[in-house]
Design a protein around this motif. Structure first.
Motif, short mmCIF file in Angstrom:
data_model
loop_
_atom_site.label_atom_id
_atom_site.label_comp_id
_atom_site.label_asym_id
_atom_site.label_seq_id
_atom_site.Cartn_x
_atom_site.Cartn_y
_atom_site.Cartn_z
N ARG A 43 24.29 59.62 51.27
CA ARG A 43 23.97 58.23 51.59
C ARG A 43 25.05 57.65 52.51
O ARG A 43 26.15 58.19 52.62
N GLN A 55 9.15 59.39 62.20
CA GLN A 55 9.60 60.10 61.00
C GLN A 55 11.12 60.11 60.86
O GLN A 55 11.65 60.23 59.76
N ARG A 58 11.76 56.88 59.10
CA ARG A 58 11.32 57.01 57.70
C ARG A 58 12.33 57.85 56.91
O ARG A 58 12.65 57.53 55.76
N GLU A 61 15.26 55.79 56.23
CA GLU A 61 14.94 54.79 55.20
C GLU A 61 15.01 55.40 53.80
O GLU A 61 15.63 54.84 52.90
N MET A 62 14.37 56.55 53.62
CA MET A 62 14.30 57.16 52.29
C MET A 62 15.68 57.63 51.82
O MET A 62 16.01 57.53 50.64
N ASP A 64 18.65 56.54 52.66
CA ASP A 64 19.72 55.52 52.79
C ASP A 64 20.73 55.86 53.88
O ASP A 64 21.94 55.75 53.70
N ALA B 182 2.49 58.23 58.49
CA ALA B 182 3.11 59.02 57.42
C ALA B 182 4.44 58.40 57.02
O ALA B 182 5.26 58.08 57.87
N GLY B 183 4.62 58.20 55.75
CA GLY B 183 5.86 57.58 55.27
C GLY B 183 5.64 56.15 54.81
O GLY B 183 6.47 55.59 54.10
N GLU B 184 4.51 55.56 55.20
CA GLU B 184 4.25 54.16 54.82
C GLU B 184 4.15 54.00 53.30
O GLU B 184 4.65 53.03 52.73
N SER B 186 5.48 55.91 50.92
CA SER B 186 6.80 56.07 50.29
C SER B 186 7.64 54.83 50.52
O SER B 186 8.42 54.42 49.66
N SER B 187 7.47 54.24 51.70
CA SER B 187 8.22 53.04 52.03
C SER B 187 7.82 51.88 51.11
O SER B 187 8.67 51.17 50.57
N LYS B 190 9.17 52.53 47.65
CA LYS B 190 10.62 52.31 47.60
C LYS B 190 10.94 50.81 47.57
O LYS B 190 11.78 50.37 46.79
N GLU B 191 10.23 50.04 48.40
CA GLU B 191 10.45 48.58 48.42
C GLU B 191 10.17 47.96 47.05
O GLU B 191 10.93 47.13 46.57
N PRO B 200 20.30 52.45 42.86
CA PRO B 200 20.18 53.08 44.18
C PRO B 200 20.08 54.60 44.17
O PRO B 200 19.32 55.16 44.95
N ASP B 201 20.82 55.27 43.29
CA ASP B 201 20.75 56.74 43.31
C ASP B 201 19.41 57.25 42.81
O ASP B 201 18.86 58.22 43.35
N ARG B 204 16.83 56.51 45.60
CA ARG B 204 16.94 57.44 46.73
C ARG B 204 16.24 58.76 46.38
O ARG B 204 15.52 59.33 47.19
N ALA B 207 12.53 58.23 46.39
CA ALA B 207 12.03 58.01 47.75
C ALA B 207 11.95 59.31 48.53
O ALA B 207 10.94 59.60 49.20
N ILE B 208 12.98 60.13 48.44
CA ILE B 208 12.99 61.40 49.19
C ILE B 208 11.87 62.32 48.69
O ILE B 208 11.09 62.87 49.48
N TYR B 211 8.47 60.95 49.70
CA TYR B 211 8.25 61.11 51.14
C TYR B 211 7.88 62.55 51.49
O TYR B 211 6.97 62.80 52.27
N GLU B 212 8.56 63.51 50.88
CA GLU B 212 8.21 64.91 51.12
C GLU B 212 6.79 65.19 50.65
O GLU B 212 6.02 65.89 51.32
#
Lengths: 118, 315
Positions: A43, A55, A58, A61-62, A64, B182-184, B186-187, B190-191, B200-201, B204, B207-208, B211-212
Motif C-alpha cells: 500500500r 485497468q 482500477r 484503486e483496489m 491503495d 471492468a472493475g466497476e 469491485s469499485s 470497495k466504496e 483498510p487492510d 484492500r 478489493a484485490i 477485482y481479480e
C-alpha cells in the motif's frame, strides 16, 4: 519520498489536476502486468508502468496505490485521467523507459516492494 | 443499481459509528469499599440495574441488583461491594464499531457494558442497547423525542433494526466482455465497505480478490453475478457466471497458467495470477466449475479485531 521530488528526479510532469505535490509514497514498483502488481505491491506505493488503460487506475484503486507514473512518454486518455482524479490517484508521466525511471528512483533511495513491510 | 439494494443507512451506520459516539458519559459508579445497602438506594434512585465498581479511578468490577439480592439471601445483613461484585467484567472500547457492541450484547445477554477509553485505559462511559438505538436515530435525524415512539423503538427494534442488519448482502451484476467497465463492480463494493468503516487492510484484500474475480468474469464469460455477504466476523464474496467453465481447476490455480488471449494480455491481465492472487488475499476460497455450465467462486476475508475483547480483568 514526496511526489514533487519524484517528478524532479524523472524529469516528468503531473497529469492530474489535484495538488498532490506533497503526497508521500513509501515504495516503488515497475510493472506492466496488473495481476503481478496486485500480487506484490504494497500500500502507499508508486506504480511505474507503460500501460495507460482504465485497468491501471482500477488496479491502483483496489491496491491503495497512491500514484502512477507512465513511462516511455505514454499518455492516457482524458477518461483515464478523470477516473484517477475521481479516485484521488495522482498521475505522473516521464519520457524515460521503465528500467531507467525505476533505476533513478531506487538510486535516490525509494525502496522496492520486497524491501518494505506495511 | 438502486442505492436501496446496495446498503441502507442503518447498515452503514452500524459499521461506521463508534461506541464512543453513542455511549453515556455520565457514569454512575460505586466505590469498592462501599456497602451493598448504599447500592440499593442508588439503583432505586437512578432506576438502573447495575453499576461499575471503581477503585482509584480504575474499573475493578460490576455490581448489579442480582448481587444485591444474593447478598440479602445469603446473609440477611449488609455486606461490602468488594465481596459481592463480579470481577469478570466484559468491557468495550470507545473505538469499537457499533456492530461489535451489538454482537457483544447478543453474545452475553448483558444489559450494559462499561466503555474503556482505548488510549488511557480508563472508564469513559457506559452503553446500553437503548443508547445504540438512540444514537442511530439521532444520526439519521429521526425525531425520537416523543416518548411513546422512543420506548417502542427501543423495546422492539433493537433486534429488528440492528441484529438483522448486521448481516446483509450486497448484490451486483458483472457485465461480460466489456473491458472499459471492468472493475466497476469491485469499485462499488470497495466504496460501500469503506463507508462502513471496514479496516483498510481487510478492505484492500477484499478489493484485490474481488477485482481479480471480476476480471476473470469479464475476460472469460458473458457476465455474472457478485454477492458480498457482510457479517461482523467476515466478508464473504460469491461470484457466479454461466460461462464456459474451467477445464482443470488445479492447473488454473497454478501461478502463471493462463488461457487468456493477446487482447487480454495487452490490458495487463492474463498472466495466470488471478486465482492464486485471490487465494493469497482470502482466508478461505472455494472454486467449483462445470464445463458448459459455469463457475462459482467463493472466498471470504475474516474481520480481525485489533484486540481480544474477552475478559477484562483489571486486577
Amino acid at each position: 519520498m514526496i511526489l514533487e521530488q519524484i517528478v524532479a528526479i524523472l524529469d516528468g510532469d503531473f497529469l492530474t489536476r489535484q495538488n498532490h505535490r506533497q503526497k508521500n509514497v513509501q515504495t516503488g514498483c515497475g510493472c506492466d502486468l496488473m495481476s503481478d502488481v496486485l500480487a506484490f505491491i504494497k500500500r502507499d506505493a508508486l506504480l511505474l508502468t507503460g500501460l495507460t488503460n482504465t485497468q491501471v487506475i482500477r488496479t491502483a484503486e483496489m491496491a491503495d496505490i497512491q500514484a502512477v507514473c507512465f513511462v516511455r512518454g505514454k499518455k492516457p486518455t482524458k477518461e483515464v485521467i478523470a477516473l484517477a482524479e475521481e479516485k484521488e490517484i495522482t498521475l505522473l508521466a516521464t519520457s524515460l523507459p521503465l528500467f531507467e525511471a525505476c533505476g533513478r528512483l531506487y538510486r535516490s533511495g525509494l525502496a522496492g516492494c520486497s524491501e518494505y513491510e506495511d | 443499481m438502486a442505492r436501496t439494494k446496495e446498503v441502507t443507512r442503518v447498515q452503514e451506520l452500524i459499521y461506521e459509528m463508534k461506541v464512543g459516539q453513542v455511549m453515556s458519559t455520565e457514569v454512575i459508579t460505586v466505590d469498592l469499599d462501599s456497602q451493598m445497602s448504599n447500592l440499593r438506594n442508588l439503583l432505586g434512585e437512578k432506576r438502573i440495574s447495575g453499576v461499575p465498581v471503581m477503585d482509584n479511578e480504575q474499573l475493578v468490577g460490576m455490581v448489579s441488583i442480582e448481587d444485591f439480592i444474593t447478598c440479602l439471601a445469603d446473609r440477611n445483613s449488609d455486606c461490602s461491594v468488594r465481596e459481592q461484585m463480579s470481577r469478570d467484567v466484559k468491557t468495550l472500547y470507545d473505538t469499537d464499531p457499533l456492530v461489535h457492541a451489538v454482537q457483544e450484547f447478543e453474545r452475553h445477554g448483558y444489559g450494559r457494558f462499561p466503555v474503556i477509553n482505548r488510549e488511557t485505559g480508563k472508564l469513559a462511559g457506559i452503553i446500553t442497547k437503548g443508547d445504540i438505538v438512540r444514537g442511530l436515530l439521532n444520526k439519521m435525524e429521526i425525531d425520537y423525542h416523543e416518548e411513546e415512539t422512543q420506548r417502542r423503538l427501543i423495546d422492539r427494534s433493537f433486534e429488528e433494526i440492528i441484529t438483522e442488519k448486521t448481516r446483509f448482502t450486497l448484490r451486483y451484476d458483472i457485465v461480460g466482455k466489456d473491458f472499459n467497465r471492468a472493475g466497476e463492480t469491485s469499485s462499488k463494493l470497495k466504496e460501500a465497505l469503506k463507508r462502513m468503516g471496514i479496516p483498510p487492510d481487510i478492505l484492500r484484500r477484499v478489493a484485490i480478490a474481488t477485482y481479480e474475480a471480476e476480471m476473470n468474469t469479464v475476460i472469460y464469460t458473458s457476465g455474472g453475478k457478485l454477492a458480498a455477504r457482510i457479517t461482523p466476523d467476515e466478508i464473504a464474496v460469491e461470484v457466479q457466471d454461466s460461462g464456459p467453465g474451467i477445464k482443470d481447476i488445479d492447473k488454473a490455480m497454478k501461478p502463471g497458467f493462463s488461457t487468456a488471449t493477446d487482447q487480454v494480455r495487452e490490458l495487463g491481465f492474463g498472466a495466470g495470477m488471478g486465482l492464486p492472487n485471490i487465494k493469497k488475499c482470502a482466508d478461505q476460497m472455494q472454486l467449483e466449475s462445470t464445463i458448459g455450465e459455469g463457475t462459482r467462486l467463493k472466498f471470504s476475508v475474516h474481520i480481525k479485531r485489533s484486540e481480544d475483547h474477552g475478559t477484562n480483568n483489571h486486577r
